[in-house]
Design an enzyme around this catalytic site. Structure first.
Site, mmCIF file in Angstrom:
data_model
loop_
_atom_site.group_PDB
_atom_site.id
_atom_site.type_symbol
_atom_site.label_atom_id
_atom_site.label_comp_id
_atom_site.label_asym_id
_atom_site.label_seq_id
_atom_site.Cartn_x
_atom_site.Cartn_y
_atom_site.Cartn_z
ATOM 1 N N CYS A 77 -1.735 1.873 -3.504
ATOM 2 C CA CYS A 77 -2.631 2.771 -3.122
ATOM 3 C C CYS A 77 -1.794 4.176 -2.970
ATOM 4 O O CYS A 77 -2.397 4.544 -3.594
ATOM 5 C CB CYS A 77 -3.918 2.343 -1.517
ATOM 6 S SG CYS A 77 -3.142 1.125 -0.489
ATOM 7 N N CYS A 128 0.865 -1.171 0.367
ATOM 8 C CA CYS A 128 0.095 -0.303 0.170
ATOM 9 C C CYS A 128 0.793 1.444 -0.101
ATOM 10 O O CYS A 128 0.553 2.291 -0.660
ATOM 11 C CB CYS A 128 -0.693 0.314 1.432
ATOM 12 S SG CYS A 128 -2.236 1.403 1.525
ATOM 13 N N GLU A 188 -27.204 14.094 -3.690
ATOM 14 C CA GLU A 188 -28.091 14.266 -3.177
ATOM 15 C C GLU A 188 -28.960 13.110 -3.494
ATOM 16 O O GLU A 188 -30.545 13.069 -3.162
ATOM 17 C CB GLU A 188 -29.273 16.086 -3.143
ATOM 18 C CG GLU A 188 -28.931 16.143 -4.502
ATOM 19 C CD GLU A 188 -29.430 17.348 -4.487
ATOM 20 O OE1 GLU A 188 -30.276 17.652 -4.163
ATOM 21 O OE2 GLU A 188 -28.869 18.626 -5.027
ATOM 22 N N TYR A 207 -9.303 -3.673 -11.347
ATOM 23 C CA TYR A 207 -8.787 -2.571 -10.775
ATOM 24 C C TYR A 207 -7.730 -1.458 -11.059
ATOM 25 O O TYR A 207 -7.352 -0.504 -11.438
ATOM 26 C CB TYR A 207 -10.164 -1.709 -9.011
ATOM 27 C CG TYR A 207 -9.317 -1.973 -8.627
ATOM 28 C CD1 TYR A 207 -7.958 -1.649 -7.757
ATOM 29 C CD2 TYR A 207 -8.483 -4.101 -7.961
ATOM 30 C CE1 TYR A 207 -7.285 -2.365 -7.079
ATOM 31 C CE2 TYR A 207 -8.432 -4.080 -6.631
ATOM 32 C CZ TYR A 207 -7.269 -3.885 -6.487
ATOM 33 O OH TYR A 207 -6.595 -3.786 -5.058
ATOM 34 N N HIS A 244 -28.140 20.637 -0.765
ATOM 35 C CA HIS A 244 -28.303 20.499 -2.677
ATOM 36 C C HIS A 244 -27.370 22.257 -2.435
ATOM 37 O O HIS A 244 -27.154 22.763 -1.592
ATOM 38 C CB HIS A 244 -29.661 20.601 -2.304
ATOM 39 C CG HIS A 244 -30.350 21.767 -4.130
ATOM 40 N ND1 HIS A 244 -29.772 21.139 -5.258
ATOM 41 C CD2 HIS A 244 -29.911 23.023 -4.651
ATOM 42 C CE1 HIS A 244 -30.352 21.376 -6.393
ATOM 43 N NE2 HIS A 244 -30.821 22.848 -6.162
ATOM 44 N N GLU A 246 -7.413 1.160 -13.338
ATOM 45 C CA GLU A 246 -6.749 2.949 -12.749
ATOM 46 C C GLU A 246 -5.336 3.382 -13.409
ATOM 47 O O GLU A 246 -5.341 4.206 -13.878
ATOM 48 C CB GLU A 246 -6.103 2.697 -11.365
ATOM 49 C CG GLU A 246 -7.512 2.638 -10.528
ATOM 50 C CD GLU A 246 -7.770 2.055 -8.984
ATOM 51 O OE1 GLU A 246 -7.759 1.865 -8.140
ATOM 52 O OE2 GLU A 246 -6.569 1.145 -8.614
ATOM 53 N N LYS A 267 0.310 5.194 -6.097
ATOM 54 C CA LYS A 267 -1.382 5.576 -7.153
ATOM 55 C C LYS A 267 -1.982 6.586 -6.865
ATOM 56 O O LYS A 267 -1.927 6.669 -8.131
ATOM 57 C CB LYS A 267 -1.929 3.732 -6.951
ATOM 58 C CG LYS A 267 -2.762 4.321 -7.867
ATOM 59 C CD LYS A 267 -4.246 2.608 -7.869
ATOM 60 C CE LYS A 267 -4.493 3.420 -6.916
ATOM 61 N NZ LYS A 267 -5.753 2.204 -6.114
#
Length: 451
Positions: free
Chosen positions: A47, A42, A439, A177, A434, A181, A50
């Protein structure tokens, strides 16, 4: 019998370091061995670097957006050398933090490979042996490249952070992924990017509608995504690599990156001599408490191939300490894990896909697809998807899937509600914030379809 240590951890990644630290804080005498860099996949080759590369690659589109919003700014070239120097300085800093965590908690660390000799003994690379009441294996995983003519010319995600220079053209092979990615990263950094995937759509195992939205967005941004396509052979052609694919095409690339699979890092650890069982992918087989068939030996993280995510390895490490050092048998919870995929567009997901849910019970699907205000104003047209999967029987939200800028941040919070067992009516009772993209998750009143 007296031991040198109460706990010996093999592997200095996120899971191993967390387990070592927490066990030491409980009063255990702990040692940890790591043959490479502290921080594991990681922090060092996954991660963290990356995500920093994702951030870097997203700025290319921001210049055009800023101009559309009235800013008089000009785009420039991306300086890979400048970025890479800062990237590796940051990784060095983080590795220092990991080493500091161990030192500050009185964990003895060995910069060495360690292997198992018997149920309570490990051998370091220099031949010295250490005994421990408990041994925890947290050696992670490693990317693999399948064998085919010229496969030695391929690189993996490990090497992507160390490229001497950015390629002009890159082929990324894989549909998971990691491949998807890196396709977004390279494309955003200005590299001509092609992605091969042998299947019919990328991100297999994720919600089909969400996968389709991500793929469409990637193609729209300029990635040459070629599905049902694979590499047959590769040969060196001057400074380039000539790739022959299953459709008979020959194409030149500067680099070819493979992200078609990872294997557990469990070879040559001495497991077989102890009778510790491994699965068909080479993973260490453990019970619900991360214990192997040898009672004193446990394993956590990617080497067990359960849910291969950094926060999961950390949770497994914490559960191990609860079980072994606090006398509170704890099984790590692998249910309803929120996940972010940092593709461009970004995707966040928790719970069941529409396909998985429909296979187990009658469901209602609520989904909204639209152009986000910020990008739409700037003339960019990438679509956003907000989607809830709801049980007809008990109205529980079984899954949530988001494709949008910031999807990872949103899914973390949606994951709390879904983990608590929120119903569709709970979502409906929540007042919308909003104007936001998220939302939509609380304003979808009519199902788009039922099954």
């Amino acid at each position: 019998m007296s031991f040198d240590y109460d706990l010996f951890v093999i592997g200095g990644g996120s899971g191993g370091v967390r387990a070592a630290r927490v066990a030491a804080q409980e009063g255990a005498k702990v040692a940890l061995a790591e043959e490479d860099r502290y921080g594991g996949t990681c922090v060092i080759r996954g991660c963290v670097p990356k995500k920093l590369m994702v951030f870097a690659s997203e700025y290319s589109a921001m210049v055009g957006d800023a101009q559309a919003y009235g800013w008089d700014i000009k785009g420039g070239a991306f300086d890979w050398d400048s970025f890479k120097a800062k990237l590796h300085a940051e990784l060095d800093r983080l590795e220092g933090i990991y080493r500091g965590i161990l030192k500050n908690n009185s964990v003895t660390n060995y910069d060495s490979r360690a292997t198992l000799v018997d149920a309570h003994t490990v051998a370091l690379a220099d031949g010295t042996q250490k005994t421990a009441k408990h041994i925890l294996i947290a050696t992670g995983g490693w990317p693999t490249v399948p064998e085919f003519p010229g496969s030695d010319l391929a690189i993996t995600s490990n090497e992507m952070f160390h490229l001497e220079k950015l390629p002009e053209a890159i082929l990324i092979v894989g549909g998971g992924y990691i491949a998807s990615e890196f396709a977004g990263i390279m494309n955003g950094l200005g590299v001509k990017t092609t992605q091969f995937y042998r299947g019919t759509q990328i991100l297999r195992g994720f919600d089909e509608e969400a996968r389709n939205v991500v793929a469409a967005g990637m193609i729209e941004s300029g990635i040459d995504l070629q599905l049902e396509t694979n590499v047959v052979s590769m040969v060196k052609d001057g400074d380039k690599i000539r790739v022959t694919d299953t459709k008979g095409n020959e194409t030149l690339f500067d680099q070819v990156m493979y992200a078609t699979g990872r294997h557990p890092n469990a070879d040559n650890l001495g497991l077989e001599a102890l009778g510790i069982a491994r699965g068909k992918k080479g993973e260490i087989l453990v019970d619900e408490y991360s214990q192997t068939g040898v009672p004193s030996v446990y394993a956590i993280g990617d080497v067990t191939d359960r849910a291969n995510l950094t926060p999961v390895a950390i949770r497994e490490g914490m559960a191990f300490v609860e079980t072994v050092f606090k006398g509170n048998p704890t099984s790590p919870d692998h249910e309803l894990i929120p996940t972010a995929i940092f593709t461009q567009p970004e995707m966040g997901t928790v719970g069941l896909s529409e396909e998985e849910a429909a296979a187990q019970e009658p469901i209602e699907v609520y989904s909204a697809s639209f152009k986000p205000m910020q990008q739409s104003f700037a003339g960019r047209a990438q679509k956003v998807l907000m989607k809830l999967i709801v049980s007809k029987a008990n109205r529980k939200v079984l899954g949530c899937h988001i494709v949008a800028p910031g999807a990872g941040e949103m899914i973390q919070l949606a994951g709390i509600a879904i983990k608590m067992g929120a119903t569709k009516e709970d979502f409906d009772r929540t007042v919308a914030v909003h104007p936001t993209m998220s939302e939509e998750l609380v304003t979808m009143k009519q199902p788009s379809r039922t099954t």
